[in-house]
Design an enzyme around this catalytic site. Sequence first.
Site, PDB file in Angstrom:
ATOM      1  N   ARG A 256       2.431  15.116   6.078  1.00 14.47           N
ATOM      2  CA  ARG A 256       3.263  15.520   7.215  1.00 14.47           C
ATOM      3  C   ARG A 256       4.755  15.566   6.872  1.00 14.47           C
ATOM      4  NH1 ARG A 256       1.390  11.528  11.748  1.00 14.47           N
ATOM      5  NH2 ARG A 256       0.377  10.490   9.994  1.00 14.47           N
TER       6      ARG A 256
ATOM      7  N   THR B 203      -7.604   1.577   3.878  1.00 17.55           N
ATOM      8  CA  THR B 203      -6.680   0.478   3.578  1.00 17.55           C
ATOM      9  C   THR B 203      -7.384  -0.736   2.952  1.00 17.55           C
ATOM     10  OG1 THR B 203      -6.894  -0.124   5.917  1.00 17.55           O
ATOM     11  CG2 THR B 203      -4.909   1.072   5.294  1.00 17.55           C
TER      12      THR B 203
ATOM     13  N   LYS C  37       5.594  10.580  -0.402  1.00 12.91           N
ATOM     14  CA  LYS C  37       6.253   9.986   0.763  1.00 12.91           C
ATOM     15  C   LYS C  37       7.106   8.772   0.432  1.00 12.91           C
ATOM     16  CE  LYS C  37       3.872   8.057   4.280  1.00 12.91           C
ATOM     17  NZ  LYS C  37       3.169   8.091   5.576  1.00 12.91           N
TER      18      LYS C  37
ATOM     19  N   ASN D 128       6.074   8.844   8.913  1.00 12.03           N
ATOM     20  CA  ASN D 128       5.053   9.843   8.620  1.00 12.03           C
ATOM     21  C   ASN D 128       5.617  11.251   8.562  1.00 12.03           C
ATOM     22  OD1 ASN D 128       2.696   8.085   8.589  1.00 12.03           O
ATOM     23  ND2 ASN D 128       3.135   7.817  10.768  1.00 12.03           N
TER      24      ASN D 128
ATOM     25  N   LEU E  19       0.841  -1.195   0.000  1.00 13.47           N
ATOM     26  CA  LEU E  19       0.000   0.000   0.000  1.00 13.47           C
ATOM     27  C   LEU E  19       0.874   1.242   0.000  1.00 13.47           C
ATOM     28  CD1 LEU E  19      -2.804  -0.998   2.530  1.00 13.47           C
ATOM     29  CD2 LEU E  19      -2.545  -1.525   0.091  1.00 13.47           C
TER      30      LEU E  19
ATOM     31  N   TYR F 181      40.170  25.208 -20.230  1.00 16.26           N
ATOM     32  CA  TYR F 181      38.912  25.721 -20.762  1.00 16.26           C
ATOM     33  C   TYR F 181      39.147  27.088 -21.395  1.00 16.26           C
ATOM     34  CZ  TYR F 181      33.896  26.894 -20.617  1.00 16.26           C
ATOM     35  OH  TYR F 181      32.607  27.230 -20.937  1.00 16.26           O
TER      36      TYR F 181
ATOM     37  N   ASN G 204      56.739  15.238 -11.318  1.00 13.49           N
ATOM     38  CA  ASN G 204      56.566  16.062 -10.126  1.00 13.49           C
ATOM     39  C   ASN G 204      55.874  17.356 -10.534  1.00 13.49           C
ATOM     40  OD1 ASN G 204      57.533  16.502  -7.135  1.00 13.49           O
ATOM     41  ND2 ASN G 204      57.717  18.429  -8.245  1.00 13.49           N
TER      42      ASN G 204
ATOM     43  N   ALA H  40      53.837  23.213  -6.457  1.00 10.70           N
ATOM     44  CA  ALA H  40      52.710  23.880  -5.812  1.00 10.70           C
ATOM     45  C   ALA H  40      52.069  24.887  -6.764  1.00 10.70           C
ATOM     46  CB  ALA H  40      53.185  24.589  -4.546  1.00 10.70           C
TER      47      ALA H  40
ATOM     48  N   ARG I 236      58.754  33.179 -17.662  1.00  9.58           N
ATOM     49  CA  ARG I 236      58.492  34.324 -16.779  1.00  9.58           C
ATOM     50  C   ARG I 236      59.370  35.519 -17.190  1.00  9.58           C
ATOM     51  NH1 ARG I 236      61.198  30.592 -12.935  1.00  9.58           N
ATOM     52  NH2 ARG I 236      63.396  31.204 -12.945  1.00  9.58           N
TER      53      ARG I 236
HETATM   54  C1  UD1 Z   1      -3.335   1.521   9.857  1.00  7.45           C
HETATM   55  C2  UD1 Z   1      -4.200   0.436  10.502  1.00  7.45           C
HETATM   56  C3  UD1 Z   1      -3.912   0.391  12.004  1.00  7.45           C
HETATM   57  C4  UD1 Z   1      -2.451   0.152  12.240  1.00  7.45           C
HETATM   58  C5  UD1 Z   1      -1.613   1.220  11.533  1.00  7.45           C
HETATM   59  C6  UD1 Z   1      -0.163   0.869  11.601  1.00  7.45           C
HETATM   60  C7  UD1 Z   1      -6.247   0.376   9.197  1.00  7.45           C
HETATM   61  C8  UD1 Z   1      -7.666   0.772   9.121  1.00  7.45           C
HETATM   62  N1  UD1 Z   1      -5.590   0.761  10.271  1.00  7.45           N
HETATM   63  O1  UD1 Z   1      -3.770   2.762  10.396  1.00  7.45           O
HETATM   64  O2  UD1 Z   1      -4.657  -0.640  12.606  1.00  7.45           O
HETATM   65  O3  UD1 Z   1      -2.182   0.191  13.646  1.00  7.45           O
HETATM   66  O4  UD1 Z   1      -1.958   1.265  10.130  1.00  7.45           O
HETATM   67  O5  UD1 Z   1       0.593   1.912  11.063  1.00  7.45           O
HETATM   68  O6  UD1 Z   1      -5.762  -0.282   8.304  1.00  7.45           O
HETATM   69  N2  UD1 Z   1      -3.139   3.661   2.282  1.00  7.45           N
HETATM   70  C9  UD1 Z   1      -3.500   3.534   0.955  1.00  7.45           C
HETATM   71  N3  UD1 Z   1      -4.755   3.886   0.572  1.00  7.45           N
HETATM   72  C10 UD1 Z   1      -5.686   4.339   1.457  1.00  7.45           C
HETATM   73  C11 UD1 Z   1      -5.323   4.453   2.812  1.00  7.45           C
HETATM   74  C12 UD1 Z   1      -4.041   4.090   3.198  1.00  7.45           C
HETATM   75  O7  UD1 Z   1      -2.688   3.134   0.126  1.00  7.45           O
HETATM   76  O8  UD1 Z   1      -6.819   4.619   1.029  1.00  7.45           O
HETATM   77  C13 UD1 Z   1      -1.784   3.265   2.687  1.00  7.45           C
HETATM   78  C14 UD1 Z   1      -0.966   4.419   3.244  1.00  7.45           C
HETATM   79  O9  UD1 Z   1      -0.189   5.005   2.214  1.00  7.45           O
HETATM   80  C15 UD1 Z   1      -0.071   3.726   4.262  1.00  7.45           C
HETATM   81  C16 UD1 Z   1      -0.912   2.539   4.734  1.00  7.45           C
HETATM   82  O10 UD1 Z   1      -1.900   2.338   3.752  1.00  7.45           O
HETATM   83  O11 UD1 Z   1       1.109   3.218   3.682  1.00  7.45           O
HETATM   84  C17 UD1 Z   1      -1.540   2.797   6.088  1.00  7.45           C
HETATM   85  O12 UD1 Z   1      -2.431   3.876   5.989  1.00  7.45           O
HETATM   86  P1  UD1 Z   1      -2.627   4.901   7.177  1.00  7.45           P
HETATM   87  O13 UD1 Z   1      -3.656   5.876   6.790  1.00  7.45           O
HETATM   88  O14 UD1 Z   1      -1.328   5.396   7.639  1.00  7.45           O
HETATM   89  O15 UD1 Z   1      -3.252   3.923   8.280  1.00  7.45           O
HETATM   90  P2  UD1 Z   1      -3.384   4.218   9.798  1.00  7.45           P
HETATM   91  O16 UD1 Z   1      -4.520   5.098  10.046  1.00  7.45           O
HETATM   92  O17 UD1 Z   1      -2.066   4.604  10.341  1.00  7.45           O
HETATM   93 CA    CA Z   2       0.232   5.267   9.412  1.00  6.89          CA
END
Ligand code: UD1
Ligand code: CA
Length: 461
Positions: free
Chosen positions: A15, A79, A22, A225, A8, A385, A375, A378, A438
């Site tokens: 942030r 996610t 990222k 993050n 993912l 160029y 050699n 200095a 010189r």
């Molecule tokens: C998620 C978990 C949480 C866990 C935490 C660990 C869920 C609902 N929650 O929370 O239980 O403790 O990670 O860090 O899964 N991403 C996508 N598409 C989306 C949303 C997220 O690709 O629509 C990716 C983000 O880029 C990231 C990862 O998924 O790499 C996690 O997403 P993030 O929003 O950080 O999840 P958390 O709220 O931290």
């Molecule tokens: Ca996260």
Amino acid sequence: MSLHIVILAAGQGTRMKSRLPKVLQPLGDRPLLTHVVETALALKPERVHVVYGHGGDVVQDRLGYLDVQWVEQAEQKGTGHAVQQAMPEIPDEAQVLVLYGDVPLTSIETLQYLVDEAAGRAVSLLTMTLDDPAGYGRIVRDDSAAIVGIVEQKDATPAQQAIREVNTGLLTCPAERLRHWLANLDNDNAQGEYYLTDVIAKAVHDDVPVVSVQVRDTWEAAGVNDKRQLATLERIFQQRQAEQLMMQGLTLKDPARFDLRGSLEFGKDVIIDVNVVLEGQVKLADGVHVGPNCVLRNCELGEDTQVLENSVIEHSRIGANCHIGPFARLRPDTVLADKARIGNFVETKKANIGPGSKINHLSYVGDAEVGRDVNIGAGVITCNYDGAYKHKTEIGDNVFVGSDVQLVAPVKVAEGATIGAGSTITKDVEAGQLAVSRARQISRDGWLRPSKVSKKNVDQE
Ligand code: UD1
Ligand code: CA
């Protein structure tokens, strides 16, 4: 049963306050996502699917060469929704492992263990126990310690918020089940998102076993993050790398003050002093010493070569028993033969320096061929160029170039020639000749310097 890995990587990472998405932020000079993809590929999966969203073009521009399947998640709806985007490409009989593009340091061993624990039938979850679990999803267990679900921080009751075992987010599921569970997710929660974590409760409901694996070193599951977390993981990455190198026999005066951003090959008895940064591909033969505060970028150093403090070497090939620095700068395409010496405040570029030749102080040698046992005094400068084109300086074997000489290229100084100090050489010098250009010195006896007339005398006039 085949393994399909879904990474993912669609999150924006606001942030980080950066122009870069990222997952392109560098750790050890390589994008976060590259680390995750390399770990994923090491597990020998059938396929790796990367779910991208924000900055997708830039990510694919930079990382398009990776052997992965790119899947777009146009809108970030959580996610669960993200994993769902990859499912059409994943067959029912597969085992799915979910990784995060911003969690770069998970070890291959841990992930292999997570995959094996599930054995393709169960759901396996990577969890960890934290003193401060704030922000993470909590692992909810029943009286017999069996997992019953994951509850996100924002949806947790005060009692659930006290749970210290948290979800790292990394998990495996049988594909057929996962497809079904994902299709039935709802977004009826505090964030209005489709949570991947909700599949755990569905697995429990469907009597699919849920097993967990705990990571001991929490950095294995640490995400990035913001820039503080990026710096923390960079230190851990560097420290682990340094430990591995020391176990292979590298001497590091202080592993906490050593950065390798690339790869290092080294022989026996190589010693690296403090604050050294190595970038790209670096090769150090037996007995090489690198002094404090040096930067070596894509270069090769031969046996027993010494690099003294504060030197910078890039894209260069250095022979054996060379002596470089302190304060030397070897720019791209410098080639030093064995026993060559480059001293303080000397800059070289596109220069072939023959065996035993010395350029010890305050010189610039660029676009040059220098023979053996030359050699160079200095303050010698190859004027390479002319404002439009670069020209070459050729210096034969055993040439002696006095101090403060300008060699105006294109120019050749044949072997055994001597150039007098302070000369500007614009014409070729034949073998064995002395060339001096010189102005002649004039000396006058009893020379009176002009002196100022005092103000008082002027007023009296
Ligand atoms: C998620 C978990 C949480 C866990 C935490 C660990 C869920 C609902 N929650 O929370 O239980 O403790 O990670 O860090 O899964 N991403 C996508 N598409 C989306 C949303 C997220 O690709 O629509 C990716 C983000 O880029 C990231 C990862 O998924 O790499 C996690 O997403 P993030 O929003 O950080 O999840 P958390 O709220 O931290
Ligand atoms: Ca996260």
